[in-house]
Design a protein around this motif. Structure first.
Motif, short mmCIF file in Angstrom:
data_model
loop_
_atom_site.label_atom_id
_atom_site.label_comp_id
_atom_site.label_asym_id
_atom_site.label_seq_id
_atom_site.Cartn_x
_atom_site.Cartn_y
_atom_site.Cartn_z
N SER A 243 -1.97 -3.18 8.56
CA SER A 243 -1.13 -1.97 8.58
C SER A 243 0.28 -2.30 8.13
O SER A 243 0.91 -1.53 7.37
N SER A 244 0.81 -3.43 8.58
CA SER A 244 2.16 -3.85 8.17
C SER A 244 2.21 -4.13 6.68
O SER A 244 3.18 -3.74 6.00
N ILE A 245 1.17 -4.79 6.16
CA ILE A 245 1.13 -5.08 4.73
C ILE A 245 1.06 -3.78 3.92
O ILE A 245 1.74 -3.63 2.89
N VAL A 246 0.26 -2.83 4.39
CA VAL A 246 0.14 -1.53 3.71
C VAL A 246 1.49 -0.81 3.72
O VAL A 246 1.90 -0.21 2.71
N LEU A 247 2.20 -0.86 4.84
CA LEU A 247 3.51 -0.22 4.92
C LEU A 247 4.49 -0.85 3.94
O LEU A 247 5.26 -0.14 3.28
N PHE A 248 4.46 -2.17 3.85
CA PHE A 248 5.32 -2.85 2.87
C PHE A 248 4.98 -2.38 1.45
O PHE A 248 5.89 -2.14 0.64
N ALA A 249 3.68 -2.28 1.14
CA ALA A 249 3.26 -1.86 -0.19
C ALA A 249 3.71 -0.44 -0.51
O ALA A 249 4.23 -0.15 -1.60
N ILE A 250 3.55 0.46 0.47
CA ILE A 250 3.93 1.87 0.25
C ILE A 250 5.44 2.00 0.08
O ILE A 250 5.92 2.66 -0.86
N LEU A 251 6.20 1.37 0.97
CA LEU A 251 7.66 1.46 0.88
C LEU A 251 8.18 0.81 -0.39
O LEU A 251 9.10 1.33 -1.03
#
Length: 277
Positions: A243-251
């Motif tokens: 989830s943290s990696i996905v948030l980094f990717a989206i941001l």
């Protein structure tokens, strides 16, 4: 009978704007094809048991984890502090890169004096700065912001120096013919001509800034998306890590898209292949 419809500048402007919106929408939809396919494939393989749930949870579980953090309010605190650290370091790094890069790019003696040292510092891995910054500034916010600023500085600096030094000499000669002083040469010729390279450097610097955020939030942070990565590792929670990696990717994608939009509007005068496509 003649057609009573008359094209006016207003209708032409609206038509052009509508065309640009449709073009942007098509590009956005096309860009989502591959990610969408990979997410569907990931979901299918996870549900079928091909990917072990304790190693790679399904996208629906990742989405549920993010939504749960959003509903209980913890997500916004982590996002807020990460964005604060990123943009604080980003602004400091860009400001220093613009100042030093402009001097080095414009003055040959400054390049000979400063550039070798800067290139040596550029070769130092990001994590090598961590213990030194902790020693100097502790594990508080200053050390994290400075580490991010260091990461942002180098790509912006390199592109500014390259952009200034690659300005066509014929343009400089034209400015001299019109008796431009140094300030006028910089403002009216050198800066506009080096702007494309500078904007590329800004985007590269922001991308590196996101990578340096992770290193910064490993420095004893108690909040932030990078902290969630470490917390997920310590609690053996793969859904939190991903989830943290996905948030980094989206941001990262959102912020890069904003800069890309600014770049496109700023360089509207360029006649390039990309604009004709």
């Amino acid at each position: 009978m003649k057609d009573s419809t008359v094209s006016t500048p207003l209708t032409i402007g609206k038509s052009k704007k509508s065309f640009q919106v449709n073009k942007h929408l098509k590009a956005t939809l096309l860009g989502g094809v591959v990610p969408g396919f990979l997410i569907i494939l990931w979901e299918y393989l996870s549900k079928s048991g091909f990917f072990p749930a304790h190693l790679l949870p399904a996208p629906t579980i990742i989405l549920d984890t993010i939504m749960t953090m959003g509903q209980d309010g913890t997500l916004w605190g982590h996002l807020g502090i990460t964005l604060y650290r990123l943009f604080s370091g980003f602004l400091i790094g860009v400001a220093l890169a613009v100042l030093i890069g402009s001097i080095v790019g414009y003055l040959k003696k400054a390049e000979s004096l400063l550039d070798p040292l800067i290139q040596a510092f550029r070769s130092i891995p990001s994590l090598a700065w961590v213990p030194l910054f902790i020693l100097w500034m502790g594990i508080g916010e200053p050390s994290k912001v400075v580490l991010i600023a260091v990461g942002v500085f180098f790509p912006v600096y390199l592109n500014i120096v390259s952009g200034i030094q690659n300005v066509d000499r014929k343009l400089i000669e034209v400015g001299k013919i019109y008796n431009f002083n140094s300030y006028q040469l910089i403002r009216r010729i050198i800066l506009p001509a080096s702007l494309p390279s500078f904007l590329v450097g800004i985007r590269s610097g922001l991308g590196l800034g996101w990578m340096f955020v992770v290193a910064a939030e490993l420095m004893g942070a108690s909040e932030g998306i990078g902290y969630l990565l470490v917390y997920g590792q310590n609690t053996y929670s793969p859904q939190l890590i991903i989830s943290s990696i996905v948030l980094f990717a989206i941001l990262g994608k959102l912020t890069d898209s904003i800069l890309k939009s600014i770049e496109t509007k700023t360089l509207h005068w360029q006649d390039t292949i990309a604009r004709k496509a």
